[in-house]
Design a protein around this motif. Structure first.
Motif, PDB file in Angstrom:
ATOM      1  N   MET A   1       0.741  -1.238  -0.129  1.00  0.00           N
ATOM      2  CA  MET A   1       0.052   0.016  -0.083  1.00  0.00           C
ATOM      3  C   MET A   1       1.067   1.347   0.102  1.00  0.00           C
ATOM      4  O   MET A   1       1.902   1.337   0.653  1.00  0.00           O
ATOM      5  CB  MET A   1      -1.059   0.009   1.178  1.00  0.00           C
ATOM      6  CG  MET A   1      -1.677   1.033   1.409  1.00  0.00           C
ATOM      7  SD  MET A   1      -2.723   1.225   2.814  1.00  0.00           S
ATOM      8  CE  MET A   1      -3.867  -0.326   2.649  1.00  0.00           C
ATOM      9  N   MET A   2       0.400   2.488  -0.675  1.00  0.00           N
ATOM     10  CA  MET A   2       1.101   3.565  -0.844  1.00  0.00           C
ATOM     11  C   MET A   2       0.019   4.643  -0.269  1.00  0.00           C
ATOM     12  O   MET A   2      -0.911   4.776  -0.775  1.00  0.00           O
ATOM     13  CB  MET A   2       1.759   3.655  -2.262  1.00  0.00           C
ATOM     14  CG  MET A   2       2.598   2.798  -2.699  1.00  0.00           C
ATOM     15  SD  MET A   2       3.012   3.228  -4.640  1.00  0.00           S
ATOM     16  CE  MET A   2       4.329   2.062  -4.976  1.00  0.00           C
ATOM     17  N   LEU A   3       0.653   5.740   0.600  1.00  0.00           N
ATOM     18  CA  LEU A   3       0.056   6.770   0.815  1.00  0.00           C
ATOM     19  C   LEU A   3       0.475   7.817   0.018  1.00  0.00           C
ATOM     20  O   LEU A   3       2.050   8.135  -0.052  1.00  0.00           O
ATOM     21  CB  LEU A   3       0.383   7.016   2.378  1.00  0.00           C
ATOM     22  CG  LEU A   3      -0.172   8.370   3.127  1.00  0.00           C
ATOM     23  CD1 LEU A   3      -1.702   8.500   2.806  1.00  0.00           C
ATOM     24  CD2 LEU A   3       0.505   8.702   4.436  1.00  0.00           C
ATOM     25  N   LEU A   4      -0.297   8.572  -0.636  1.00  0.00           N
ATOM     26  CA  LEU A   4       0.223   9.652  -1.656  1.00  0.00           C
ATOM     27  C   LEU A   4       0.104  10.825  -0.811  1.00  0.00           C
ATOM     28  O   LEU A   4      -0.857  11.341  -0.168  1.00  0.00           O
ATOM     29  CB  LEU A   4      -0.914   9.659  -2.702  1.00  0.00           C
ATOM     30  CG  LEU A   4      -1.403   8.244  -3.566  1.00  0.00           C
ATOM     31  CD1 LEU A   4      -2.253   8.572  -4.528  1.00  0.00           C
ATOM     32  CD2 LEU A   4      -0.101   7.746  -3.971  1.00  0.00           C
ATOM     33  N   TYR A   5       1.170  11.756  -1.066  1.00  0.00           N
ATOM     34  CA  TYR A   5       1.190  13.021  -0.547  1.00  0.00           C
ATOM     35  C   TYR A   5       1.165  14.075  -1.745  1.00  0.00           C
ATOM     36  O   TYR A   5       0.490  15.211  -1.232  1.00  0.00           O
ATOM     37  CB  TYR A   5       2.714  13.151  -0.189  1.00  0.00           C
ATOM     38  CG  TYR A   5       2.924  12.648   1.356  1.00  0.00           C
ATOM     39  CD1 TYR A   5       2.843  13.106   2.466  1.00  0.00           C
ATOM     40  CD2 TYR A   5       3.001  11.056   1.395  1.00  0.00           C
ATOM     41  CE1 TYR A   5       2.958  12.780   3.611  1.00  0.00           C
ATOM     42  CE2 TYR A   5       3.053  10.488   2.680  1.00  0.00           C
ATOM     43  CZ  TYR A   5       3.093  11.287   3.737  1.00  0.00           C
ATOM     44  OH  TYR A   5       3.245  10.745   5.239  1.00  0.00           O
ATOM     45  N   ALA A   6       1.924  13.976  -2.702  1.00  0.00           N
ATOM     46  CA  ALA A   6       1.933  15.164  -3.514  1.00  0.00           C
ATOM     47  C   ALA A   6       2.339  14.682  -5.102  1.00  0.00           C
ATOM     48  O   ALA A   6       2.855  13.762  -4.907  1.00  0.00           O
ATOM     49  CB  ALA A   6       2.606  16.495  -3.176  1.00  0.00           C
ATOM     50  N   VAL A   7       1.875  15.627  -6.032  1.00  0.00           N
ATOM     51  CA  VAL A   7       2.475  15.390  -7.496  1.00  0.00           C
ATOM     52  C   VAL A   7       3.217  16.383  -8.046  1.00  0.00           C
ATOM     53  O   VAL A   7       3.085  17.542  -7.519  1.00  0.00           O
ATOM     54  CB  VAL A   7       1.338  14.733  -8.278  1.00  0.00           C
ATOM     55  CG1 VAL A   7       0.402  15.916  -8.350  1.00  0.00           C
ATOM     56  CG2 VAL A   7       1.829  14.476  -9.687  1.00  0.00           C
ATOM     57  N   ALA A   8       4.228  16.105  -8.656  1.00  0.00           N
ATOM     58  CA  ALA A   8       4.954  17.433  -9.400  1.00  0.00           C
ATOM     59  C   ALA A   8       5.221  16.685 -10.640  1.00  0.00           C
ATOM     60  O   ALA A   8       5.377  15.704 -11.224  1.00  0.00           O
ATOM     61  CB  ALA A   8       6.133  17.462  -8.389  1.00  0.00           C
ATOM     62  N   ALA A   9       5.936  17.746 -11.494  1.00  0.00           N
ATOM     63  CA  ALA A   9       6.263  17.600 -13.064  1.00  0.00           C
ATOM     64  C   ALA A   9       7.695  16.990 -12.805  1.00  0.00           C
ATOM     65  O   ALA A   9       8.459  17.684 -12.149  1.00  0.00           O
ATOM     66  CB  ALA A   9       6.350  18.862 -13.491  1.00  0.00           C
ATOM     67  N   THR A  10       7.793  16.050 -13.281  1.00  0.00           N
ATOM     68  CA  THR A  10       9.049  15.126 -13.190  1.00  0.00           C
ATOM     69  C   THR A  10      10.321  15.959 -13.829  1.00  0.00           C
ATOM     70  O   THR A  10      11.503  15.975 -13.164  1.00  0.00           O
ATOM     71  CB  THR A  10       9.174  13.881 -14.234  1.00  0.00           C
ATOM     72  OG1 THR A  10       8.238  13.067 -13.532  1.00  0.00           O
ATOM     73  CG2 THR A  10      10.540  13.311 -14.348  1.00  0.00           C
ATOM     74  N   ASP A  11      10.364  16.980 -14.756  1.00  0.00           N
ATOM     75  CA  ASP A  11      11.240  17.772 -15.227  1.00  0.00           C
ATOM     76  C   ASP A  11      11.932  18.948 -14.291  1.00  0.00           C
ATOM     77  O   ASP A  11      12.773  19.387 -14.468  1.00  0.00           O
ATOM     78  CB  ASP A  11      11.100  18.280 -16.593  1.00  0.00           C
ATOM     79  CG  ASP A  11       9.858  19.145 -16.660  1.00  0.00           C
ATOM     80  OD1 ASP A  11       9.288  19.501 -15.458  1.00  0.00           O
ATOM     81  OD2 ASP A  11       9.225  19.541 -17.639  1.00  0.00           O
ATOM     82  N   SER A  12      10.855  19.111 -13.472  1.00  0.00           N
ATOM     83  CA  SER A  12      11.129  20.090 -12.104  1.00  0.00           C
ATOM     84  C   SER A  12      11.726  19.505 -11.105  1.00  0.00           C
ATOM     85  O   SER A  12      12.454  20.128 -10.126  1.00  0.00           O
ATOM     86  CB  SER A  12       9.851  20.931 -11.920  1.00  0.00           C
ATOM     87  OG  SER A  12       9.012  20.142 -11.128  1.00  0.00           O
ATOM     88  N   THR A  13      11.737  18.115 -10.893  1.00  0.00           N
ATOM     89  CA  THR A  13      12.266  17.482  -9.681  1.00  0.00           C
ATOM     90  C   THR A  13      13.754  17.275  -9.654  1.00  0.00           C
ATOM     91  O   THR A  13      14.566  17.579  -8.762  1.00  0.00           O
ATOM     92  CB  THR A  13      11.565  16.104  -9.512  1.00  0.00           C
ATOM     93  OG1 THR A  13      11.727  15.451 -10.588  1.00  0.00           O
ATOM     94  CG2 THR A  13       9.988  16.442  -9.059  1.00  0.00           C
ATOM     95  N   GLY A  14      14.381  16.903 -10.669  1.00  0.00           N
ATOM     96  CA  GLY A  14      15.550  16.464 -10.604  1.00  0.00           C
ATOM     97  C   GLY A  14      16.114  15.572  -9.695  1.00  0.00           C
ATOM     98  O   GLY A  14      15.549  14.842  -9.138  1.00  0.00           O
ATOM     99  N   ASP A  15      17.331  16.185  -9.063  1.00  0.00           N
ATOM    100  CA  ASP A  15      17.861  15.502  -7.780  1.00  0.00           C
ATOM    101  C   ASP A  15      17.845  16.426  -6.694  1.00  0.00           C
ATOM    102  O   ASP A  15      18.586  16.223  -5.630  1.00  0.00           O
ATOM    103  CB  ASP A  15      19.252  14.979  -8.258  1.00  0.00           C
ATOM    104  CG  ASP A  15      19.283  13.925  -9.106  1.00  0.00           C
ATOM    105  OD1 ASP A  15      18.453  13.260  -9.201  1.00  0.00           O
ATOM    106  OD2 ASP A  15      20.330  14.141  -9.987  1.00  0.00           O
ATOM    107  N   THR A  16      16.987  17.508  -6.676  1.00  0.00           N
ATOM    108  CA  THR A  16      16.948  18.635  -5.676  1.00  0.00           C
ATOM    109  C   THR A  16      15.785  18.354  -4.529  1.00  0.00           C
ATOM    110  O   THR A  16      15.866  19.100  -3.600  1.00  0.00           O
ATOM    111  CB  THR A  16      16.822  20.099  -6.393  1.00  0.00           C
ATOM    112  OG1 THR A  16      15.320  19.836  -7.172  1.00  0.00           O
ATOM    113  CG2 THR A  16      17.613  20.159  -7.546  1.00  0.00           C
ATOM    114  N   VAL A  17      15.047  17.422  -4.577  1.00  0.00           N
ATOM    115  CA  VAL A  17      14.206  17.232  -3.734  1.00  0.00           C
ATOM    116  C   VAL A  17      14.626  16.394  -2.551  1.00  0.00           C
ATOM    117  O   VAL A  17      15.033  15.334  -2.636  1.00  0.00           O
ATOM    118  CB  VAL A  17      12.929  16.494  -4.264  1.00  0.00           C
ATOM    119  CG1 VAL A  17      11.768  16.289  -3.156  1.00  0.00           C
ATOM    120  CG2 VAL A  17      12.351  17.166  -5.439  1.00  0.00           C
TER     121      VAL A  17
END
Length: 210
Positions: A1-17
């Motif tokens: 089971m997965m609890l969902l938190y939020a969705v983002a555009a993949t091209d904005s996430t990079g390795d910075t999160v």
């Protein structure tokens, strides 16, 4: 089971999160999830933890928050959800990227005390009340017009305090300070008018559940 938190555009996430959550990438979107053996309890502890995680995410990348308690059984079900919502989520992410939210707090017209009401006729009371509410609506319209040059979107929030209305304003980050100044100037002769923020623009993120 997965609890969902939020969705983002993949091209904005990079390795910075910087987050302990897992990043599930699907169809150009990244959904931040937490593996769970059971859904979260609807407790203050869980809600506060969820909120802190959302704010941490927003400090790294624009995200759309999911409704608290939204779960999927596995990655396949999550991929199906992303496929169903991809267009809607992508559009809303674009709308809030580079923006913040400010909230204008406006006092509502106070009802007259019961002893004063008893001294008035019913017609007089209703006329007075209608006049006060009409004036309040006119102030809201005036404020909307004032903020139109700065705001991307404006919405009226539900009240959380007695006798207070809240107007939420979605502002491009470069317009935040100018808009706050305009609100403060407008409210100088209107006791009780305050502005808070900037905040993450979660009032303008359409929360979704499968």
């Amino acid at each position: 089971m997965m609890l969902l938190y939020a969705v983002a555009a993949t091209d904005s996430t990079g390795d910075t999160v910087d987050t302990p959550l897992q990043a599930h990438r699907s169809r150009g979107l990244t959904v931040f999830v937490e593996p769970r053996t059971q859904p979260p309890e609807r407790s203050m502890h869980e809600l506060l933890g969820f909120g802190r995680a959302l704010h941490q995410l927003w400090s790294n990348v624009p995200v759309l928050p999911m409704r608290f308690g939204t779960v999927v059984s596995d990655s396949d079900e999550l991929d199906e959800l992303v496929a169903e919502r991809e267009s809607e989520w992508t559009d809303r992410i674009a709308a809030v990227t580079g923006c913040s939210e400010c909230i204008v707090h406006l006092p509502l017209p106070e009802d007259v005390p019961e002893r004063v009401r008893d001294e008035q006729t019913g017609t007089d009371y209703l006329r007075r009340r209608a006049k006060e509410l009409k004036q309040h609506d006119a102030e809201i319209a005036e404020l909307r017009a004032l903020l139109a040059p700065y705001a991307s979107e404006i919405t009226k929030l539900s009240s959380i305090r007695p006798q207070e209305a809240r107007l939420s304003v979605l502002l491009p980050d470069e317009h935040v300070e100018a808009a706050r100044t305009a609100i403060r100037d407008w409210g100088e002769n209107r006791p009780g008018v305050t502005v808070t923020g900037p905040w993450p623009p979660f009032s303008f993120c359409q929360e979704e559940s499968p």
